[in-house]
Design a protein around this motif. Structure first.
Motif, PDB file in Angstrom:
ATOM      1  N   THR A   1      33.947 -60.833 -14.195  1.00 33.32           N
ATOM      2  CA  THR A   1      33.218 -60.273 -13.049  1.00 33.32           C
ATOM      3  C   THR A   1      34.138 -60.091 -11.854  1.00 33.32           C
ATOM      4  O   THR A   1      34.059 -59.073 -11.138  1.00 33.32           O
ATOM      5  CB  THR A   1      32.052 -61.198 -12.677  1.00 33.32           C
ATOM      6  OG1 THR A   1      31.202 -61.381 -13.816  1.00 33.32           O
ATOM      7  CG2 THR A   1      31.242 -60.615 -11.538  1.00 33.32           C
TER       8      THR A   1
ATOM      9  N   VAL B   1      36.355 -57.016 -12.515  1.00 36.98           N
ATOM     10  CA  VAL B   1      35.579 -55.795 -12.328  1.00 36.98           C
ATOM     11  C   VAL B   1      35.373 -55.511 -10.842  1.00 36.98           C
ATOM     12  O   VAL B   1      35.512 -54.365 -10.379  1.00 36.98           O
ATOM     13  CB  VAL B   1      34.226 -55.901 -13.053  1.00 36.98           C
ATOM     14  CG1 VAL B   1      33.322 -54.727 -12.685  1.00 36.98           C
ATOM     15  CG2 VAL B   1      34.436 -55.941 -14.551  1.00 36.98           C
ATOM     16  N   SER B   2      35.065 -56.547 -10.080  1.00 43.38           N
ATOM     17  CA  SER B   2      34.846 -56.367  -8.641  1.00 43.38           C
ATOM     18  C   SER B   2      36.118 -55.888  -7.952  1.00 43.38           C
ATOM     19  O   SER B   2      36.082 -54.980  -7.099  1.00 43.38           O
ATOM     20  CB  SER B   2      34.368 -57.676  -8.012  1.00 43.38           C
ATOM     21  OG  SER B   2      33.159 -58.113  -8.603  1.00 43.38           O
TER      22      SER B   2
ATOM     23  N   ALA C   1      36.777 -52.318  -8.899  1.00 42.29           N
ATOM     24  CA  ALA C   1      35.780 -51.447  -8.270  1.00 42.29           C
ATOM     25  C   ALA C   1      36.088 -51.229  -6.799  1.00 42.29           C
ATOM     26  O   ALA C   1      35.876 -50.133  -6.264  1.00 42.29           O
ATOM     27  CB  ALA C   1      34.388 -52.049  -8.438  1.00 42.29           C
TER      28      ALA C   1
ATOM     29  N   ALA D   1      33.489 -52.356 -16.713  1.00 44.91           N
ATOM     30  CA  ALA D   1      32.073 -52.522 -16.406  1.00 44.91           C
ATOM     31  C   ALA D   1      31.243 -52.563 -17.685  1.00 44.91           C
ATOM     32  O   ALA D   1      30.304 -53.363 -17.811  1.00 44.91           O
ATOM     33  CB  ALA D   1      31.604 -51.397 -15.499  1.00 44.91           C
ATOM     34  N   THR D   2      31.611 -51.718 -18.652  1.00 45.49           N
ATOM     35  CA  THR D   2      30.902 -51.740 -19.935  1.00 45.49           C
ATOM     36  C   THR D   2      31.098 -53.071 -20.652  1.00 45.49           C
ATOM     37  O   THR D   2      30.155 -53.640 -21.229  1.00 45.49           O
ATOM     38  CB  THR D   2      31.383 -50.589 -20.821  1.00 45.49           C
ATOM     39  OG1 THR D   2      31.209 -49.349 -20.129  1.00 45.49           O
ATOM     40  CG2 THR D   2      30.614 -50.549 -22.132  1.00 45.49           C
TER      41      THR D   2
ATOM     42  N   LEU E   1      31.652 -55.912 -19.245  1.00 47.54           N
ATOM     43  CA  LEU E   1      30.868 -56.921 -18.535  1.00 47.54           C
ATOM     44  C   LEU E   1      29.399 -56.852 -18.930  1.00 47.54           C
ATOM     45  O   LEU E   1      28.743 -57.894 -19.125  1.00 47.54           O
ATOM     46  CB  LEU E   1      31.027 -56.714 -17.024  1.00 47.54           C
ATOM     47  CG  LEU E   1      30.245 -57.690 -16.123  1.00 47.54           C
ATOM     48  CD1 LEU E   1      30.668 -59.130 -16.389  1.00 47.54           C
ATOM     49  CD2 LEU E   1      30.432 -57.332 -14.650  1.00 47.54           C
ATOM     50  N   VAL E   2      28.881 -55.639 -19.067  1.00 48.46           N
ATOM     51  CA  VAL E   2      27.480 -55.490 -19.483  1.00 48.46           C
ATOM     52  C   VAL E   2      27.270 -56.045 -20.883  1.00 48.46           C
ATOM     53  O   VAL E   2      26.298 -56.782 -21.152  1.00 48.46           O
ATOM     54  CB  VAL E   2      27.057 -54.007 -19.412  1.00 48.46           C
ATOM     55  CG1 VAL E   2      25.681 -53.818 -20.034  1.00 48.46           C
ATOM     56  CG2 VAL E   2      27.066 -53.521 -17.965  1.00 48.46           C
TER      57      VAL E   2
ATOM     58  N   THR F   1      27.564 -59.886 -20.826  1.00 54.00           N
ATOM     59  CA  THR F   1      26.384 -60.494 -20.203  1.00 54.00           C
ATOM     60  C   THR F   1      25.172 -60.411 -21.127  1.00 54.00           C
ATOM     61  O   THR F   1      24.455 -61.410 -21.322  1.00 54.00           O
ATOM     62  CB  THR F   1      26.074 -59.798 -18.869  1.00 54.00           C
ATOM     63  OG1 THR F   1      27.218 -59.872 -18.009  1.00 54.00           O
ATOM     64  CG2 THR F   1      24.890 -60.448 -18.180  1.00 54.00           C
TER      65      THR F   1
ATOM     66  N   SER G   1      26.469 -60.785 -12.549  1.00 51.71           N
ATOM     67  CA  SER G   1      26.873 -59.474 -13.065  1.00 51.71           C
ATOM     68  C   SER G   1      26.380 -58.356 -12.154  1.00 51.71           C
ATOM     69  O   SER G   1      27.073 -57.339 -11.969  1.00 51.71           O
ATOM     70  CB  SER G   1      26.322 -59.280 -14.481  1.00 51.71           C
ATOM     71  OG  SER G   1      26.863 -60.220 -15.366  1.00 51.71           O
TER      72      SER G   1
ATOM     73  N   LEU H   1      28.582 -55.217 -10.760  1.00 52.25           N
ATOM     74  CA  LEU H   1      28.256 -53.867 -11.226  1.00 52.25           C
ATOM     75  C   LEU H   1      27.818 -52.942 -10.102  1.00 52.25           C
ATOM     76  O   LEU H   1      27.964 -51.714 -10.210  1.00 52.25           O
ATOM     77  CB  LEU H   1      27.152 -53.938 -12.288  1.00 52.25           C
ATOM     78  CG  LEU H   1      27.542 -54.615 -13.603  1.00 52.25           C
ATOM     79  CD1 LEU H   1      26.337 -54.734 -14.521  1.00 52.25           C
ATOM     80  CD2 LEU H   1      28.660 -53.838 -14.299  1.00 52.25           C
TER      81      LEU H   1
ATOM     82  N   CYS I   1      30.400 -50.596  -8.957  1.00 60.83           N
ATOM     83  CA  CYS I   1      30.892 -49.601  -9.902  1.00 60.83           C
ATOM     84  C   CYS I   1      30.025 -48.348  -9.961  1.00 60.83           C
ATOM     85  O   CYS I   1      30.410 -47.371 -10.628  1.00 60.83           O
ATOM     86  CB  CYS I   1      30.992 -50.208 -11.299  1.00 60.83           C
ATOM     87  SG  CYS I   1      32.129 -51.613 -11.411  1.00 60.83           S
TER      88      CYS I   1
END
Length: 447
Positions: A72, A75-76, A79, A94-95, A97-98, A101, A134, A138, A141
């Motif tokens: 996370t 990703v942050s 982003a 991001a994908t 992370l999804v 999660t 998450s 996200l 993004c």
């Protein structure tokens, strides 16, 4: 002390806001690990094959939460770089992370449904925590953060529905849904606002830099315009008198020496005026420019008639108005010398009800020079020939500069054919009257 604090004090305002924002997101990683990863480890259970089941499972869940927190944070960070146009949008991260999660949440729910994970508090904390954090990563993004208004409740309902579908108690699913709804909205709003604020601060920083560059460019344009206005007429006169001196020298006339002395004087005057332009102190005086126009045009064989009430004993104008009108006289005189084949030029300055009007009108527009066809003989004829052969009909940019100067004092400039082969320039400048003064007096007298 400066070495310890320099990493912060040497940064600009935008860089400080960015650093603060990034470390805030890094701190969220610590919060996620401290508040969620330690929950499974705090619930000891019965042993199985000599190893506590809850402790081993809790260790696995803790490691999973730590990995989720690190992903996370990555990703942050990516982003934020994307928001500042430094790299592409982290779609793959991001994908991932999804997927992580969703997979982790479904795995924990399955462990709760099968009884491997006995403590409902542990399952609810892990599922709710990883989903909420998450959301914070996200939201940075997406191109339109408003979509999170729908994503958060949808995720909460999906999580609660998955728990109910696997046979868990409805209260457990309801608790996770409510936690995701409240925590997801709160963290998504905080992270989204922080990213937006950082982006706005950097845009303001770039706007300030752009404003500074535009100010420099504008000053360069002003300098070029002033240099053009100052040197245009002087170079025209130097070219005329030099050509005249050449023709007089070929005829072995002593007046050639006088003309070259005048060229030398004008050249020195041009040097002084250029220095004034560089220092930013250049101003034009209306009376001086009117007399200069009379002398220059007369030397070029052009009959110059000047009508002005603003003489030494007449009414004065404010300094800024005199300077603007003086530049008009200077530039139009230069244009008369450089363009066309004028024989007459009329300059008029008169008061109006709400200001002053300056008009400059000359004939011979667009007519080619014909040597000595101006009329007159001797010096005038030689100057006429010099004007036609030495200057040509090159274009200039003086009228645009005059409009800028007049606009600074609220004035306007009109230029165009006046009929009967003439060209007319009219400059109007408002000059307010001071209360209690007679109608013939203007504000700014006493120059």
């Amino acid at each position: 002390m400066s070495r310890l604090t320099g990493w912060w004090s040497r940064r600009g305002s935008a860089a400080k806001v960015e650093l603060y924002t990034r470390w805030s997101f890094h701190f969220f990683t610590v919060i996620e690990i401290g508040s969620i990863a330690l929950v499974p480890l705090s619930e000891p259970g019965d042993g199985l094959n000599g190893l506590p089941v809850d402790l081993s499972l809790g260790l696995v869940l803790a490691l999973f939460v730590c990995a989720h927190a690190v992903l996370t944070a990555v990703v942050s960070s990516r982003a934020l770089d994307w928001a500042l146009d430094r790299r592409d949008r982290p779609v793959r991260l991001a994908t991932a992370l999804v997927v992580l999660t969703a997979g982790g949440a479904l795995t924990v729910i399955a462990l709760r449904a099968t009884g491997v994970l006995e403590e409902p508090a542990v399952g609810t904390a892990v599922v709710t925590g990883i989903v909420v954090f998450s959301m914070g990563g996200l939201v940075l993004c997406v191109r339109r953060p408003r979509r999170m208004l729908y994503a958060v409740p949808a995720t909460g309902l999906a999580t609660g529905g998955a728990m109910a579908a696997m046979g868990l108690h409805p209260a457990e699913g309801l608790g996770s849904a409510i936690g995701i709804l409240l925590g997801g909205y709160g963290l998504a709003a905080a992270c989204g606002f922080s990213g937006w604020l950082m982006k706005i601060v950097w845009e303001l920083e770039r706007s300030r830099d752009l404003k500074a560059r535009l100010a420099v460019a504008e000053e360069r344009l002003r300098f070029g315009r002033d240099l053009h206005d100052v040197m245009g007429r002087n170079l025209s006169v130097i070219a005329l008198k030099s050509e005249l001196a050449v023709q007089l020298a070929r005829r072995e006339r002593p007046e050639a020496v006088d003309q070259m002395i005048e060229v030398q004087r004008i050249a020195r005057e041009s040097q002084r005026e250029v220095r004034d332009v560089v220092r930013g102190y250049r101003e034009a005086d209306l009376r001086v420019e009117l007399e200069g126009a009379r002398g220059v045009l007369g030397a070029a064989g052009i009959d110059c008639a000047i009508a002005s009430p603003f003489g030494p004993t007449g009414t004065d104008l404010p300094d800024e108005v005199q300077s603007a009108l003086g530049w008009v006289v200077r530039e139009t005189t230069t244009n008369v010398l450089r363009h066309g084949d004028a024989r007459r030029c009329a300059i008029s300055v008169r008061e109006e009800e709400d200001g002053v009007l300056l008009t400059v009108e000359n004939d011979g527009v667009g007519q080619p020079a014909d040597g000595g066809a101006r009329g007159g003989a001797g010096l005038d004829s030689a100057l006429g020939s010099g004007l036609g052969s030495g200057l040509g009909s090159g274009g200039g940019s003086g009228l645009a500069g005059l409009r800028e100067r007049l606009a600074a004092v609220g004035g306007t400039l009109e230029a165009g054919p006046g009929g009967d082969g003439t060209f007319r320039v009219a400059a109007r400048v408002p000059v307010p009257r001071t209360p209690g003064m007679p109608s013939g007096s203007r504000a700014g007298a006493g120059r």
